[in-house]
Motif scaffolding. Structure first.
Motif, PDB file in Angstrom:
ATOM      1  N   ILE A 170      22.894  57.809   8.708  1.00  0.00           N
ATOM      2  CA  ILE A 170      22.019  57.793   7.228  1.00  0.00           C
ATOM      3  C   ILE A 170      23.597  57.230   6.587  1.00  0.00           C
ATOM      4  O   ILE A 170      23.251  56.194   6.122  1.00  0.00           O
ATOM      5  CB  ILE A 170      21.356  58.633   7.293  1.00  0.00           C
ATOM      6  N   ILE A 199      15.878  64.763   8.807  1.00  0.00           N
ATOM      7  CA  ILE A 199      16.553  64.007   7.899  1.00  0.00           C
ATOM      8  C   ILE A 199      17.387  64.895   6.676  1.00  0.00           C
ATOM      9  O   ILE A 199      15.971  64.994   5.856  1.00  0.00           O
ATOM     10  CB  ILE A 199      16.512  62.750   7.545  1.00  0.00           C
ATOM     11  N   GLU A 202      20.815  63.533   3.153  1.00  0.00           N
ATOM     12  CA  GLU A 202      21.132  61.521   4.071  1.00  0.00           C
ATOM     13  C   GLU A 202      19.868  61.112   2.780  1.00  0.00           C
ATOM     14  O   GLU A 202      20.825  59.771   2.701  1.00  0.00           O
ATOM     15  CB  GLU A 202      20.895  62.780   4.983  1.00  0.00           C
TER      16      GLU A 202
END
Length: 110
Positions: free
Chosen positions: A19, A48, A52
């Motif tokens: 990311i 995720i 991030e």
């Protein structure tokens, strides 16, 4: 990173890189999509973390201040943890719906 443009919507699909790397690339390539509504598709990435997703906050705020939509698509996060400043949805259809609603709001002057 894959760019796909449909009308006034740019879809950015991230397949491999982190990311943080993606956000850095988006900063560099910003002029390429600055006048479009943007969908960032992260559906092919692993789960995720919140820290991030927050990496997108600066570019999202800049984009939204310019009266364009910035929507992140992923089903790999806890949507309840997302900051209010970011628009994160689990499907592409919801991203298109959000953009449509935001465009109507802008047309009406909200």
């Amino acid at each position: 990173m894959i760019f796909d443009k449909k009308d006034n919507i740019t879809i950015i699909t991230q397949e491999k890189a982190s990311i943080v790397e993606l956000v850095k690339k988006l900063d560099v390539l910003y002029n390429r999509f600055k006048n479009d509504n943007v969908i960032v598709s992260l559906t092919s990435l692993k789960p995720i973390a919140l820290n991030e997703i927050v990496e997108f906050l600066k570019i999202s705020n800049i984009h939204r201040k310019a009266k364009n939509s910035f929507v992140i698509v992923t089903d790999k996060v806890n949507l309840d943890e997302m900051p209010d400043e970011l628009v994160v949805v689990p499907t592409m259809q919801e991203a298109y719906d959000i953009i449509e609603m935001e465009e109507m709001e802008r047309d009406l002057g909200f």
